[in-house]
Every structure is written in structure tokens, then in C-alpha cells.
Design a protein around this motif. Structure first.
Motif, mmCIF file in Angstrom:
data_model
loop_
_atom_site.group_PDB
_atom_site.id
_atom_site.type_symbol
_atom_site.label_atom_id
_atom_site.label_comp_id
_atom_site.label_asym_id
_atom_site.label_seq_id
_atom_site.Cartn_x
_atom_site.Cartn_y
_atom_site.Cartn_z
ATOM 1 N N SER A 197 2.036 -0.227 -0.093
ATOM 2 C CA SER A 197 2.015 -1.631 0.333
ATOM 3 C C SER A 197 3.524 -1.614 0.897
ATOM 4 N N ALA A 198 4.395 -1.046 0.561
ATOM 5 C CA ALA A 198 5.908 -1.132 0.949
ATOM 6 C C ALA A 198 5.455 -0.532 2.533
ATOM 7 N N MET A 199 4.661 0.361 2.718
ATOM 8 C CA MET A 199 4.881 1.170 4.310
ATOM 9 C C MET A 199 4.129 -0.070 5.260
ATOM 10 N N ILE A 253 2.180 2.674 -9.367
ATOM 11 C CA ILE A 253 3.501 3.042 -8.785
ATOM 12 C C ILE A 253 3.765 2.910 -7.175
ATOM 13 N N MET A 254 2.542 3.257 -6.629
ATOM 14 C CA MET A 254 2.727 3.254 -5.122
ATOM 15 C C MET A 254 2.647 2.092 -4.927
ATOM 16 N N SER A 255 1.912 0.863 -5.639
ATOM 17 C CA SER A 255 1.863 -0.659 -4.777
ATOM 18 C C SER A 255 3.390 -0.986 -5.060
ATOM 19 N N ASN A 256 4.269 -0.601 -6.234
ATOM 20 C CA ASN A 256 5.351 -1.463 -6.594
ATOM 21 C C ASN A 256 6.480 -0.723 -6.283
ATOM 22 N N MET A 257 6.480 0.437 -5.393
ATOM 23 C CA MET A 257 7.540 1.317 -4.777
ATOM 24 C C MET A 257 7.944 0.584 -3.733
ATOM 25 N N VAL A 258 9.396 0.386 -3.664
ATOM 26 C CA VAL A 258 9.999 -0.515 -2.630
ATOM 27 C C VAL A 258 10.003 0.699 -1.340
ATOM 28 N N SER A 259 9.919 1.896 -1.721
ATOM 29 C CA SER A 259 9.934 2.812 -0.457
ATOM 30 C C SER A 259 8.600 2.996 -0.008
ATOM 31 N N GLY A 260 8.417 3.020 1.137
ATOM 32 C CA GLY A 260 7.088 3.272 1.821
ATOM 33 C C GLY A 260 6.740 4.691 1.953
ATOM 34 N N VAL A 261 5.203 5.070 1.456
ATOM 35 C CA VAL A 261 4.917 6.178 1.583
ATOM 36 C C VAL A 261 3.440 6.251 2.474
ATOM 37 N N MET A 262 3.738 7.385 3.011
ATOM 38 C CA MET A 262 2.375 7.480 3.989
ATOM 39 C C MET A 262 1.784 9.051 4.064
#
Length: 594
Positions: free
Chosen positions: A277-279, A255-264
Motif C-alpha cells: 500500500s505504501a508503494m 506487515i506489508m500493508s502497515n509498512m511505511v516503506s514502499g515494497v515492489m
């Protein structure tokens, strides 16, 4: 577990050794007492026997005859006999000359006999005449109810000591063998106990090393069996839980890898703990270069530092927009919120960034579109309104001027009509409301048919129109009307933006999979900075000339969408004052994509 079975074996050995020593000394003491008691009884029996013989033979008063008779006991019986009268004088002795012997009146065993309280006297002491430790037993010689003397029997304790030594050796050998056997049995028992425990310990050690497939395979009963079963149950439970955790982690990672939104994730120390990865793309850095850094260093480039600090200080959610300018300009919608551990204690800050650059660009394009439409409509509407008001005022009397005004009103109304129709067509094409009527189309033939409608415009500008040879058929699957519209727009643009006397060439190329429609002119060309926007709605390089030519600014936008609806693509090459080449690439069949 080696130390455990050694400890159990050693403890068992010490216990058996202590029991063996106790048993050894106990048996030795019992045997020694029994042997001493037997010897005492034997001495008493012999003393009483001799006393009865002396009483029967009345030999107590005949010293010589008694000495000779007592001497006869020296050989067959390993026992010393001594006859003592009531004064303590030795009358006879089986081993020594009585005349050389001391008076025995003070000997303990003799005094015990003279005492009426004891039936016999006993003592153990060193004999100077025999040079040995001796056991002495004295029994009274009673004649007519009076004690007239005593018979003392004695035996060397060396015999007892020798017998006891042999007894002790025998006991030592037997108990030693017992000790070895019991020690061996203890080791086997300890090993049988510790072996399954070794298996349990091995499994627990492997569990700590995250090998959750390990199991205890020993078959034992009792508490150790229950322990093995409990460890196996624990291992199975851990394996199941770890599998669930791994699946959850895999799901979360996916989920985190395929999210277009950046998460930190920022921990309570203010350092980056996790980025997706988006971040990474937003920061243009790999996670290895971001994780572990302070939020001030990571967020300073996009303005996150102050927002993160605000969440830490105020412990509440924050929503704002941030901008990134490297490697390209981005507008991001930032959502920041604290996250908590046990007891609702703040553990850090979680940041979610949504890239809204395209949304903002679309909003700007929508705003520009509305402005452009308003502007494009304003010109013809203003012209129609102005000239119609002038005519309605009745101030214009000249028929030629009236006709000129009416011609302008007619032209502007036609332009307004074309603008509205182009907008409606573009809207329908974008929403895919116009289905394609796919059929086999001879593109060469279609190019020539379309060029006929533009021949007048070309001749008016003295433009040379070069078309592909008609003897070569180029067939593709497409919507004939839509392809005609594409050809019409491209050739018309070439005519409009080419100098008088210029040349427009239309050529066709094909391979196994696709066909290329190439329209080349030697006109005014397009500046390099405008190439990226040439297909935008209402975009014009030369606005004054475009309006003069009657264009709406929507032709190339319509062309691009029609080409894309045929699963094709369009390419453009141009240089200012050198000309333009537009290449339309279409698949031969509509069931194959590019």
C-alpha cells in the motif's frame, strides 16, 4: 469410482461364468460318461444273462423256439436282443424277423467277440432298421469251450440323449442360480471394497479443492483402513500446514500493508509482481494498475527504471535516491537487490523505497536554523563589537555620542539576551522538558492582567486595545504562565504589526468542550504565500520591521508549541493590508483531547 466397482463386478462375473461353464461341461461329461458306462454294463449284464440261458437250454440250434423266446423280451425290457451264430447269421431278434435281416459277420461288435482278445464287442452306429443311433454290445456264446455264436444287446441312444438333455437342463438351472448368487455376492464384495475407496477419492478430490477439513469416515480394516488412515493423516498435515501458511501470509500481508516503506517485486520477465500500500501511495496508483506492468513503464516517473536495469545486468545491490514529483514532491531512499530461486538463480528484483522527504526537510530546516541563528546573533554581536571598539579607541570625546553608543550596546545586548532565552525556551518546550503546572485559570482575568503589561506599547502607537468584559468568567484547566505567554505574544504581535490608530480586539468564546481565544487586528496582514510558514522559527514577513521592533522571530513558534502542549490547536486567517485573525482553541480540561 463407479467404473472401478463395475470393472471388479464384471471381472468377477466373467470369472464365475467361466468357472460355471467349465464346471457345467465337466459335470455333464462326467455324468454322460457315467450314464454311458452304466448303460454299457447293463447291456453286458443282460447279454451275458441271455447267453447263459441259451447255453443252459441248448436253444442255440432251435431257431424257432429261440426266436419265440427272445420275442418275449421285447415288452418288459426296453432293450433289443439279437442272437447271431458263428457264421454271422441272425438266429433270433427281439424286434425284427431274423429272416429279413442281413448277415452280421462284418459288424464290428461281432468281429470283436470272435477275436480272442476281447471279452465283448461294442460299437455305436446308426441302425437302418430302427432308424436311430444305437449302442451295440455283443458277448460270446461259449459251448464246451468254443464260441458258437454271440448275443448282441442294443439300446437306443435317444434314451441317453433325453437323459443327458434333462441332466444338462438341471445343471444349467443349478449353475445359473449359483452364477446369479455368486455374481450378486461379487457385486456386494466389489461395493464393499470400492465404497471406502469412494470415500478416499472424495476426500482427495476435496483436498485438491482446498477443503482441508475433509476426512475419511469409513471404518474398515486391512489395507483400505490403512489407506484411509494415511489419507486422514495427510489431510490433517495439509490443514495444519495451510493454516501455518495462511497465518504467515496474513502476517506478511499485515506487515506489508502497515509498512511505511514502499515494497515492489519485479519478476524475471521484468514485470511488476507485487506492490504494497505504501508503494501505491508513492505511485498514486492502485495495485491493479501497477501489477503486471513492465518496470520501465512503472518506474519511469521516479527514475527507478535505470536502477532496476542495473540490478538485472550486474546482479548486485544498488542504493540511490530517487525523486517523485506527482502528486507532490517526494525524496525517496531506494534500495534495490536481486532475489533468487532454487540454485541461486536470479528470479527478479526487489525494491524498497523509504520516504525521506521529511528527513531532508528537517535537515534543511536544521541548516536554515543554524544559518538563521548565526545571522540573528551576528547583527547584535557586530553592533556591540563595533561600538565597543569605537569607545575603547578613545576617539569619541562627546558625552552624548558616548551615551548613544552605550545605549545601542545595551539594547543590542538585551536583544541578544532575549534571543538566547527564546531559543532555550523553545528547545525545552520542544523536548517537553518544561512540565505543565495545570490549575483552574480564569482566562478573562488573565487576558486583562497580561494586557496591562502591554498598555504602554499600545498607547505609544495610539492603538485601541479591546478586551473581553471582566464580568464574564471563562474557566479552563491550564498552566497559567504558559497561557500568559501565549496571550502576551499574540497581543504584542498585533501591536507591532498594526498601523498607528489601529484596533486590536481580544475575544473569548466557549462551548461544552473547548474555549476559543481570538485575537483580531486591522494591521498590515500576512501574504497568502506566507501563511503556511508563519509558525516556523525565524520566519518573518517583514524582516526589517520585525528587527526594528525588537522581535526574535521565535514568538509564534513558541506559541504553537505551548498550545500543542495543552492539547490545543491554532488557526490563522489573514489578508494583506486587511488584518489578521488568530484563533487559539484549547480544551476545557486536560484529560480530554481534541
Amino acid at each position: 469410482m463407479k467404473s472401478l466397482w463395475l470393472k471388479i463386478s464384471l471381472a468377477f462375473f466373467v470369472l464365475i461364468l467361466a468357472l460355471t461353464l467349465v464346471l457345467w461341461f465337466l459335470l455333464a461329461s462326467i455324468m454322460q460318461n457315467a450314464y454311458t458306462e452304466t448303460t454299457r454294463d447293463h447291456l453286458i449284464e443282460n447279454a451275458e444273462m441271455v447267453s447263459q440261458i441259451i447255453i443252459a437250454t441248448e436253444a442255440i440250434d432251435d431257431g424257432e423256439r429261440l426266436q419265440e423266446w427272445i420275442r418275449n423280451f421285447d415288452g418288459p425290457i426296453e432293450m433289443r436282443f439279437t442272437v447271431i451264430d458263428e457264421d454271422g447269421t441272425v438266429v433270433a431278434d427281439s424286434e425284427n424277423d431274423p429272416d429279413t435281416m442281413d448277415n452280421h459277420r462284418n459288424r464290428p461288435e461281432f468281429e470283436a467277440v470272435l477275436s480272442a482278445e476281447n471279452e465283448y464287442g461294442e460299437t455305436i452306429r446308426y441302425s437302418e432298421t430302427q432308424d436311430l443311433n444305437m449302442m451295440y454290445i455283443a458277448t460270446p456264446v461259449v459251448s464246451d469251450g468254443e464260441t458258437v455264436g454271440a448275443i448282441r444287446t442294443s439300446l437306443s441312444l435317444q434314451i441317453i440323449d433325453e437323459a443327458m438333455r434333462k441332466l444338462w437342463l438341471s445343471l444349467a438351472l443349478i449353475l445359473g442360480i449359483m452364477l446369479l448368487l455368486t455374481t450378486g455376492a461379487g457385486i456386494l464384495i466389489a461395493r464393499s471394497i470400492t465404497k471406502p475407496i469412494d470415500s478416499v477419492m472424495d476426500v482427495t478430490r476435496r483436498l485438491t479443492e482446498k477443503d482441508y477439513s475433509s476426512r475419511v469416515n469409513t471404518r474398515v480394516s486391512g489395507e483400505i483402513g490403512e489407506l484411509s488412515s494415511a489419507v486422514n493423516t495427510l489431510a490433517a498435515s495439509l490443514q495444519r500446514q495451510m493454516k501455518e501458511i495462511q497465518e504467515n501470509e496474513q502476517q506478511l500481508t499485515s506487515i506489508m500493508s502497515n509498512m511505511v516503506s514502499g515494497v515492489m517485486l519485479i519478476n524475471q520477465d521484468g514485470r511488476v509482481e507485487l506492490v504494497n500500500s505504501a508503494m501505491e501511495k508513492f505511485f498514486s496508483q492502485h495495485s491493479e494498475n501497477v501489477v503486471g506492468q513492465t518496470f520501465d513503464k512503472v518506474g519511469e516517473g521516479i527514475g527507478l527504471g535505470e536502477l532496476i536495469r542495473q540490478v538485472f545486468e550486474e546482479n548486485k545491490k544498488v542504493h540511490d535516491e530517487v525523486h517523485s514529483y506527482y502528486p507532490e514532491e517526494r525524496i525517496m531512499d531506494a534500495h534495490l537487490a536481486p532475489y533468487y530461486g532454487q540454485g541461486w538463480q536470479q528470479k527478479g528484483v526487489i525494491i524498497v523505497l523509504h520516504d525521506i522527504t521529511d528527513i531532508r526537510r528537517l535537515e534543511k530546516m536544521r541548516s536554515d536554523f543554524v544559518a538563521n541563528v548565526s545571522h540573528e546573533l551576528k547583527t547584535p554581536v557586530t553592533s556591540v563589537r563595533g561600538f565597543s571598539e569605537t569607545l575603547l579607541s578613545g576617539e569619541v570625546k562627546d558625552e552624548e555620542t558616548v551615551r548613544q553608543f552605550l545605549t545601542i550596546i545595551h539594547d543590542e545586548s538585551q536583544r541578544l539576551d532575549r534571543l538566547i532565552r527564546d531559543l532555550l525556551n523553545l528547545s525545552k518546550i520542544e523536548r517537553q522538558e518544561i512540565p505543565l503546572n495545570v490549575e483552574k485559570v480564569n482566562l478573562t482575568e488573565l487576558v486583562h492582567e497580561t494586557a496591562v503589561t502591554l498598555q504602554g506599547s499600545a498607547e505609544q502607537k495610539q492603538t485601541n486595545l479591546v478586551l473581553p468584559k471582566e464580568d464574564r468568567a471563562v474557566i479552563l484547566e491550564a498552566d497559567r504562565d504558559r497561557i500568559r505567554q501565549i496571550i502576551l505574544n499574540l497581543i504584542a504581535n498585533g501591536i507591532n504589526y498594526t498601523h498607528e490608530g489601529g484596533t486590536i480586539e481580544v475575544s473569548l468564546r466557549e462551548n461544552i468542550y473547548e474555549i476559543r481565544l481570538i485575537v483580531t487586528d486591522d494591521g498590515i496582514g500576512i501574504p497568502e504565500e506566507s501563511l503556511g510558514r508563519i509558525f516556523e522559527r525565524f520566519y518573518r514577513v517583514d524582516k526589517a520591521r520585525s528587527r526594528h521592533s525588537g522581535g526574535t522571530g521565535l514568538g509564534l513558534a513558541i506559541v504553537k508549541h505551548l498550545i500543542e502542549s495543552h492539547k490545543g490547536r491554532i488557526e490563522i486567517e489573514s489578508a494583506e493590508d486587511e488584518g489578521t485573525t488568530i484563533t487559539v482553541i484549547l480544551p476545557k480540561t486536560q484529560n480530554q483531547g481534541n
